[in-house]
Write a protein that holds these residues in place. Sequence first.
Motif, PDB file in Angstrom:
ATOM      1  N   ILE A 228       0.829  -1.207   0.000  1.00 39.95           N
ATOM      2  CA  ILE A 228       0.000   0.000   0.000  1.00 39.95           C
ATOM      3  C   ILE A 228       0.863   1.257   0.000  1.00 39.95           C
ATOM      4  O   ILE A 228       0.628   2.194  -0.780  1.00 39.95           O
ATOM      5  CB  ILE A 228      -0.953  -0.014   1.210  1.00 39.95           C
ATOM      6  CG1 ILE A 228      -1.987  -1.130   1.044  1.00 39.95           C
ATOM      7  CG2 ILE A 228      -1.644   1.339   1.376  1.00 39.95           C
ATOM      8  CD1 ILE A 228      -2.858  -1.357   2.256  1.00 39.95           C
ATOM      9  N   THR A 229       1.893   1.299   0.835  1.00 41.81           N
ATOM     10  CA  THR A 229       2.682   2.531   0.964  1.00 41.81           C
ATOM     11  C   THR A 229       3.556   2.816  -0.256  1.00 41.81           C
ATOM     12  O   THR A 229       3.970   3.959  -0.461  1.00 41.81           O
ATOM     13  CB  THR A 229       3.554   2.474   2.236  1.00 41.81           C
ATOM     14  OG1 THR A 229       4.022   3.796   2.535  1.00 41.81           O
ATOM     15  CG2 THR A 229       4.741   1.550   2.056  1.00 41.81           C
ATOM     16  N   THR A 230       3.835   1.798  -1.073  1.00 42.81           N
ATOM     17  CA  THR A 230       4.686   2.021  -2.252  1.00 42.81           C
ATOM     18  C   THR A 230       3.912   2.121  -3.559  1.00 42.81           C
ATOM     19  O   THR A 230       4.461   2.602  -4.557  1.00 42.81           O
ATOM     20  CB  THR A 230       5.715   0.883  -2.387  1.00 42.81           C
ATOM     21  OG1 THR A 230       5.044  -0.382  -2.430  1.00 42.81           O
ATOM     22  CG2 THR A 230       6.699   0.906  -1.231  1.00 42.81           C
ATOM     23  N   THR A 231       2.640   1.694  -3.588  1.00 39.37           N
ATOM     24  CA  THR A 231       1.912   1.648  -4.864  1.00 39.37           C
ATOM     25  C   THR A 231       0.634   2.483  -4.892  1.00 39.37           C
ATOM     26  O   THR A 231       0.155   2.818  -5.985  1.00 39.37           O
ATOM     27  CB  THR A 231       1.542   0.197  -5.225  1.00 39.37           C
ATOM     28  OG1 THR A 231       0.640  -0.329  -4.238  1.00 39.37           O
ATOM     29  CG2 THR A 231       2.786  -0.678  -5.306  1.00 39.37           C
ATOM     30  N   VAL A 232       0.057   2.794  -3.754  1.00 39.16           N
ATOM     31  CA  VAL A 232      -1.239   3.496  -3.754  1.00 39.16           C
ATOM     32  C   VAL A 232      -1.019   5.004  -3.693  1.00 39.16           C
ATOM     33  O   VAL A 232      -0.396   5.512  -2.752  1.00 39.16           O
ATOM     34  CB  VAL A 232      -2.112   3.039  -2.574  1.00 39.16           C
ATOM     35  CG1 VAL A 232      -3.442   3.802  -2.579  1.00 39.16           C
ATOM     36  CG2 VAL A 232      -2.362   1.536  -2.644  1.00 39.16           C
TER      37      VAL A 232
ATOM     38  N   PRO B  60       3.022  13.497   0.784  1.00 41.51           N
ATOM     39  CA  PRO B  60       3.857  12.715  -0.125  1.00 41.51           C
ATOM     40  C   PRO B  60       3.053  12.122  -1.275  1.00 41.51           C
ATOM     41  O   PRO B  60       1.819  12.116  -1.246  1.00 41.51           O
ATOM     42  CB  PRO B  60       4.410  11.611   0.791  1.00 41.51           C
ATOM     43  CG  PRO B  60       3.365  11.454   1.849  1.00 41.51           C
ATOM     44  CD  PRO B  60       2.808  12.826   2.076  1.00 41.51           C
ATOM     45  N   PRO B  61       3.737  11.582  -2.294  1.00 43.11           N
ATOM     46  CA  PRO B  61       3.022  11.068  -3.475  1.00 43.11           C
ATOM     47  C   PRO B  61       2.242   9.781  -3.216  1.00 43.11           C
ATOM     48  O   PRO B  61       1.248   9.509  -3.889  1.00 43.11           O
ATOM     49  CB  PRO B  61       4.136  10.839  -4.502  1.00 43.11           C
ATOM     50  CG  PRO B  61       5.384  10.715  -3.689  1.00 43.11           C
ATOM     51  CD  PRO B  61       5.194  11.596  -2.502  1.00 43.11           C
ATOM     52  N   THR B  62       2.694   8.951  -2.261  1.00 44.89           N
ATOM     53  CA  THR B  62       1.975   7.709  -1.949  1.00 44.89           C
ATOM     54  C   THR B  62       1.560   7.722  -0.480  1.00 44.89           C
ATOM     55  O   THR B  62       2.028   8.539   0.313  1.00 44.89           O
ATOM     56  CB  THR B  62       2.845   6.469  -2.217  1.00 44.89           C
ATOM     57  OG1 THR B  62       4.018   6.536  -1.402  1.00 44.89           O
ATOM     58  CG2 THR B  62       3.244   6.393  -3.692  1.00 44.89           C
ATOM     59  N   LEU B  63       0.695   6.793  -0.122  1.00 46.89           N
ATOM     60  CA  LEU B  63       0.246   6.702   1.263  1.00 46.89           C
ATOM     61  C   LEU B  63       1.411   6.311   2.161  1.00 46.89           C
ATOM     62  O   LEU B  63       2.179   5.410   1.840  1.00 46.89           O
ATOM     63  CB  LEU B  63      -0.886   5.670   1.382  1.00 46.89           C
ATOM     64  CG  LEU B  63      -2.142   5.935   0.547  1.00 46.89           C
ATOM     65  CD1 LEU B  63      -3.192   4.860   0.814  1.00 46.89           C
ATOM     66  CD2 LEU B  63      -2.716   7.322   0.838  1.00 46.89           C
TER      67      LEU B  63
ATOM     68  N   PRO C 215      -2.085  11.324   4.584  1.00 42.13           N
ATOM     69  CA  PRO C 215      -1.636  10.299   3.635  1.00 42.13           C
ATOM     70  C   PRO C 215      -1.991   8.887   4.122  1.00 42.13           C
ATOM     71  O   PRO C 215      -1.137   8.022   4.274  1.00 42.13           O
ATOM     72  CB  PRO C 215      -0.125  10.528   3.585  1.00 42.13           C
ATOM     73  CG  PRO C 215       0.222  10.999   4.953  1.00 42.13           C
ATOM     74  CD  PRO C 215      -0.952  11.842   5.388  1.00 42.13           C
ATOM     75  N   VAL C 216      -3.270   8.660   4.370  1.00 47.02           N
ATOM     76  CA  VAL C 216      -3.773   7.377   4.861  1.00 47.02           C
ATOM     77  C   VAL C 216      -5.020   7.024   4.067  1.00 47.02           C
ATOM     78  O   VAL C 216      -5.794   7.902   3.673  1.00 47.02           O
ATOM     79  CB  VAL C 216      -4.075   7.458   6.376  1.00 47.02           C
ATOM     80  CG1 VAL C 216      -5.138   8.499   6.687  1.00 47.02           C
ATOM     81  CG2 VAL C 216      -4.494   6.093   6.922  1.00 47.02           C
ATOM     82  N   GLN C 217      -5.234   5.747   3.813  1.00 48.73           N
ATOM     83  CA  GLN C 217      -6.328   5.309   2.955  1.00 48.73           C
ATOM     84  C   GLN C 217      -7.708   5.709   3.481  1.00 48.73           C
ATOM     85  O   GLN C 217      -8.641   5.971   2.710  1.00 48.73           O
ATOM     86  CB  GLN C 217      -6.283   3.787   2.791  1.00 48.73           C
ATOM     87  CG  GLN C 217      -6.524   3.020   4.084  1.00 48.73           C
ATOM     88  CD  GLN C 217      -6.006   1.599   4.032  1.00 48.73           C
ATOM     89  OE1 GLN C 217      -4.911   1.351   3.553  1.00 48.73           O
ATOM     90  NE2 GLN C 217      -6.795   0.650   4.522  1.00 48.73           N
TER      91      GLN C 217
END
Length: 356
Positions: A74-78, A89-92, A291-293
């Motif tokens: 999740i932290t590297t792709t979403v 940041p750009p990802t979560l 930055p959280v889903q």
Amino acid sequence: MKTIRTLALCVLVTMSSTTQCWADGKSRASSHAPIGMMGDHLHKQGGLMLSYRFMHMDMEGNRIGNDDASPETITTTVPNRFFGRPMQPPTLRVVPTKMTMQMHMFGIMYAPADWVTLMAMLNYTEKEMEHITFMGGAGTTRLGTFTTETQGIGDTRVSALMRLFHSGIHKAHVNLGLSLPTGSTNETDSILTPMGTRPNQRLPYAMQLGSGTLDLLPGLTYSGTSGAIDWGAQYSGTVRMEKDNGYQWGDKHVISGWTSYSPRDWVSFSTRLEFSTMGKIDGSDSRIVAPVQTANPNNYGGERVDLKFGINLLGRLDWVRGHRLAIEGGIPIVQDLNGPQMETDFMISVGWQYAF
């Protein structure tokens, strides 16, 4: 608690000896649906019922659609919905890992006439969510963990149950109600950011105590009985009629079917299959930015099928007459979520009801 202990003791005595704790009568434990359902039966004119339900739900791990997703995935792709804003940041970079929810529900039902029963339910909700925070703006280095908590009064439900028909075997009624926005939507707590700071800010939608909106609660319930077997089906919906703080939760629709077996009038065992579907959140709260889903309104809703098993006990002796004790627990067998989103592991409901 004294009533529950008394009822449990009576059951133990019944199973361990020939002592008769229960008198014969017309009522049966199976005349009520599994305790996880609400608005399943009507009362005779003048009838009054008080109830208490305790519901516990455990959620652990994440999935996107039908697939499991690790925190590192999740932290590297979403993508982060708020990328481009200051400190985003750009990802979560924050991923929830576990959530528990407990509800204490207090209900009352009253029948001004045989064909209609009025129902009201107030609940007190407790939520807790654990998170992992990843360092900086990229990579999979874990900075630390933190937990957020909320508790308080949730939304209040008022409904009318109106009979359609009642034959010797089959009966059906319409459920029509409103959910009143008595639960808070302004809950805050301290969080751990990817930069290592711990600000206190408004929590995401999942951790709020209410929907914030006036919601319509339509429903339809059917049940039947033959000998020791009872069965039934219920549709219940939650239709949002307004927005609050710039958003509204998605509409929810639930269809349940159950069957129960009564080896004795005072006890019944049930099996229930429940299908639920809910839409994404429409709009957003401008104060929920992280930055959280769970801060992304698109990561809510989906479809789920639960398999549940229960037991209903009915007091028949004078000192427990009119009291019911019931338990129902279950697990999801299908989860297709608008993710990334936390998946449900199991749920259990315990309830007491007293009619007079």
